[in-house]
Motif scaffolding. Structure first.
Motif, PDB file in Angstrom:
ATOM      1  N   ALA A 113       0.826  -1.204   0.000  1.00  0.00           N
ATOM      2  CA  ALA A 113       0.000   0.000   0.000  1.00  0.00           C
ATOM      3  C   ALA A 113       0.860   1.255   0.000  1.00  0.00           C
ATOM      4  O   ALA A 113       0.563   2.233  -0.706  1.00  0.00           O
ATOM      5  N   ILE A 114       1.952   1.242   0.762  1.00  0.00           N
ATOM      6  CA  ILE A 114       2.835   2.406   0.818  1.00  0.00           C
ATOM      7  C   ILE A 114       3.481   2.646  -0.540  1.00  0.00           C
ATOM      8  O   ILE A 114       3.582   3.796  -1.006  1.00  0.00           O
ATOM      9  N   ALA A 115       3.923   1.578  -1.208  1.00  0.00           N
ATOM     10  CA  ALA A 115       4.555   1.724  -2.519  1.00  0.00           C
ATOM     11  C   ALA A 115       3.581   2.312  -3.531  1.00  0.00           C
ATOM     12  O   ALA A 115       3.939   3.213  -4.305  1.00  0.00           O
ATOM     13  N   SER A 118       2.905   5.962  -2.602  1.00  0.00           N
ATOM     14  CA  SER A 118       4.087   6.782  -2.867  1.00  0.00           C
ATOM     15  C   SER A 118       4.265   7.033  -4.357  1.00  0.00           C
ATOM     16  O   SER A 118       4.676   8.109  -4.780  1.00  0.00           O
ATOM     17  N   SER A 119       3.956   6.008  -5.156  1.00  0.00           N
ATOM     18  CA  SER A 119       4.037   6.172  -6.603  1.00  0.00           C
ATOM     19  C   SER A 119       3.031   7.206  -7.090  1.00  0.00           C
ATOM     20  O   SER A 119       3.336   8.037  -7.967  1.00  0.00           O
ATOM     21  N   TRP A 120       1.845   7.195  -6.503  1.00  0.00           N
ATOM     22  CA  TRP A 120       0.788   8.118  -6.926  1.00  0.00           C
ATOM     23  C   TRP A 120       1.035   9.532  -6.401  1.00  0.00           C
ATOM     24  O   TRP A 120       0.927  10.504  -7.151  1.00  0.00           O
ATOM     25  N   LEU A 121       1.404   9.657  -5.137  1.00  0.00           N
ATOM     26  CA  LEU A 121       1.509  10.975  -4.510  1.00  0.00           C
ATOM     27  C   LEU A 121       2.873  11.631  -4.700  1.00  0.00           C
ATOM     28  O   LEU A 121       2.964  12.857  -4.853  1.00  0.00           O
ATOM     29  N   PHE A 122       3.941  10.831  -4.687  1.00  0.00           N
ATOM     30  CA  PHE A 122       5.296  11.390  -4.699  1.00  0.00           C
ATOM     31  C   PHE A 122       6.110  10.986  -5.926  1.00  0.00           C
ATOM     32  O   PHE A 122       7.300  11.261  -5.988  1.00  0.00           O
ATOM     33  N   ALA A 123       5.441  10.332  -6.881  1.00  0.00           N
ATOM     34  CA  ALA A 123       6.086   9.922  -8.136  1.00  0.00           C
ATOM     35  C   ALA A 123       7.313   9.052  -7.902  1.00  0.00           C
ATOM     36  O   ALA A 123       8.289   9.125  -8.638  1.00  0.00           O
ATOM     37  N   GLU A 124       7.282   8.219  -6.847  1.00  0.00           N
ATOM     38  CA  GLU A 124       8.372   7.279  -6.626  1.00  0.00           C
ATOM     39  C   GLU A 124       8.221   6.106  -7.597  1.00  0.00           C
ATOM     40  O   GLU A 124       7.177   5.476  -7.658  1.00  0.00           O
ATOM     41  N   THR A 188       2.121   6.490   7.569  1.00  0.00           N
ATOM     42  CA  THR A 188       3.483   6.639   7.061  1.00  0.00           C
ATOM     43  C   THR A 188       3.531   7.649   5.925  1.00  0.00           C
ATOM     44  O   THR A 188       4.447   8.476   5.841  1.00  0.00           O
ATOM     45  N   ILE A 189       2.545   7.594   5.035  1.00  0.00           N
ATOM     46  CA  ILE A 189       2.473   8.574   3.944  1.00  0.00           C
ATOM     47  C   ILE A 189       2.295   9.980   4.502  1.00  0.00           C
ATOM     48  O   ILE A 189       2.908  10.949   4.024  1.00  0.00           O
ATOM     49  N   SER A 258      10.368  10.387   6.735  1.00  0.00           N
ATOM     50  CA  SER A 258      10.167  11.783   6.308  1.00  0.00           C
ATOM     51  C   SER A 258      11.276  12.267   5.386  1.00  0.00           C
ATOM     52  O   SER A 258      11.119  13.306   4.733  1.00  0.00           O
ATOM     53  N   LYS A 259      12.383  11.514   5.311  1.00  0.00           N
ATOM     54  CA  LYS A 259      13.557  11.977   4.558  1.00  0.00           C
ATOM     55  C   LYS A 259      13.805  11.204   3.274  1.00  0.00           C
ATOM     56  O   LYS A 259      14.241  11.773   2.283  1.00  0.00           O
ATOM     57  N   GLY A 260      13.585   9.897   3.299  1.00  0.00           N
ATOM     58  CA  GLY A 260      14.063   9.056   2.214  1.00  0.00           C
ATOM     59  C   GLY A 260      12.959   8.519   1.324  1.00  0.00           C
ATOM     60  O   GLY A 260      11.810   8.952   1.362  1.00  0.00           O
ATOM     61  N   ASN A 261      13.323   7.542   0.499  1.00  0.00           N
ATOM     62  CA  ASN A 261      12.402   6.894  -0.432  1.00  0.00           C
ATOM     63  C   ASN A 261      11.513   5.927   0.345  1.00  0.00           C
ATOM     64  O   ASN A 261      11.998   4.956   0.930  1.00  0.00           O
ATOM     65  N   LEU A 262      10.215   6.180   0.346  1.00  0.00           N
ATOM     66  CA  LEU A 262       9.307   5.384   1.164  1.00  0.00           C
ATOM     67  C   LEU A 262       9.213   3.946   0.678  1.00  0.00           C
ATOM     68  O   LEU A 262       9.155   3.012   1.477  1.00  0.00           O
TER      69      LEU A 262
END
Length: 332
Positions: A113-115, A118-124, A188-189, A258-262
């Motif tokens: 779910a986090i991945a 993160s892909s949707w919200l933070f373009a990871e 976490t997000i 809060s700092k790195g790649n989730l």
């Protein structure tokens, strides 16, 4: 192992990166003997409120800034609702209603779910190797958490009656574990947004206090004999779980988040059941079955694939371009 982007900060060494999951895994072992002697909401509140006070005390010693704006407190309130009250409440109630194996498998599936978020919200970028790693990770924790007979039945007879009869998903509490997993994923997000307005360590302390107070209130209203059966060893286990499994582990986890790649960092959540099994073997004489060792191997492979997905993608592209689809000569 390295979590991409996170390692740009020299503080975030591999040992620091895996320490929250080590502490959570060992805290699970410490709590095993206390669960039957207490009540779920009380234990959830005890893991949050004292830990939050401890974090804020340390933050005051290091003179970390307190939240100053209504927007900061608003995000901390959302953080407290998601990761404090909802996650700990669902988790505590779910543990009382589900088998430990299936429950832990469900709760440790949160990196998926986090991945996706993160892909949707933070373009990871997740990519093929990242999705493959996540899938292998879920299979790995399934081997670690589910009964061996379920797995053998599914692999040899393609029968999943164990899940249907033993799991009973929506009656035995597994749905509560799914809600807990999703709540922590959303929490976490949210730390990314919280950290824009407040120090992440201070915010973690406040969210534990704001989330712990309602849990204690609900415990006082609905539960009885919360601590009368807890002996000295039980209080020591609670203290370890609160100080190390909550205060230190959550402060580190949300600071790094809060700092790195989730996607990369939270994939290390798959290590939690491994640490729990290892220390359960050391302190409780619990034996790992061959299938659990398969789960350990798959879990480590998944973490490698997720954290090295960019490098593996480059290797694959070079191999593909050189050997599978070499460039055709230009025709003039």
């Amino acid at each position: 192992m390295q979590a991409q982007s996170s390692t740009q900060n020299p503080f975030l060494t591999p040992l620091i990166l895996i320490s929250p999951f080590f502490l959570w895994g060992t805290a699970m072992v410490a709590m095993k003997g206390v669960i039957a002697d207490s009540t779920p909401l009380f234990m959830a509140g005890f893991r949050l409120l004292p830990a939050g006070i401890l974090i804020l005390a340390v933050a005051a010693i290091f003179k970390l800034p307190q939240p100053k704006t209504w927007r900061a407190w608003g995000w901390i309130g959302i953080f407290a609702l998601l990761d404090g009250l909802m996650f700990q409440g669902f988790l505590a109630e779910g543990l009382m209603r589900t088998s430990a194996g299936l429950g832990s498998t469900l709760i440790d599936s949160q990196p998926i779910a986090i991945a996706l978020l993160s892909s949707w919200l933070f373009a990871e970028a997740i990519g093929f190797w990242g999705f493959l790693g996540l899938a292998i990770g879920v299979i790995g924790i399934g081997f670690l958490g589910l009964p061996d007979e379920w797995i053998i039945e599914g692999l040899t007879h393609f029968s999943f009656s164990g899940f249907a009869n033993g799991g009973n998903l929506f009656n035995n509490g597994e749905w509560l574990m799914l809600c807990a997993s999703l709540s922590m994923a959303l929490g976490t997000i949210s730390i990314r947004y919280v950290s824009r307005h407040a120090d992440p360590v201070v915010a973690t302390g406040w969210h534990m206090i704001l989330g712990g107070l309602p849990l204690f209130a609900m415990s006082a209203f609905w539960e009885q004999n919360q601590w009368v059966n807890i002996d000295g060893n039980g209080w020591l286990a609670l203290a370890y779980s609160t100080v190390f499994g909550s205060a230190i582990a959550y402060a580190l986890f949300f600071y790094i988040a809060s700092k790195g790649n989730l996607t990369s960092f939270t994939s290390l959540t798959f290590l939690t059941p491994i640490f729990a099994l290892i220390f359960g073997n050391i302190f409780l004489a619990e034996i790992l079955s061959p299938l659990e060792w398969v789960g350990v191997t798959l879990t480590l492979v998944s973490i490698y694939l997720i954290n090295q997905r960019d490098r593996l993608d480059r290797i694959w592209q070079n191999f593909r371009d050189r050997y599978l689809f070499p460039s055709l000569p230009v025709i003039r």
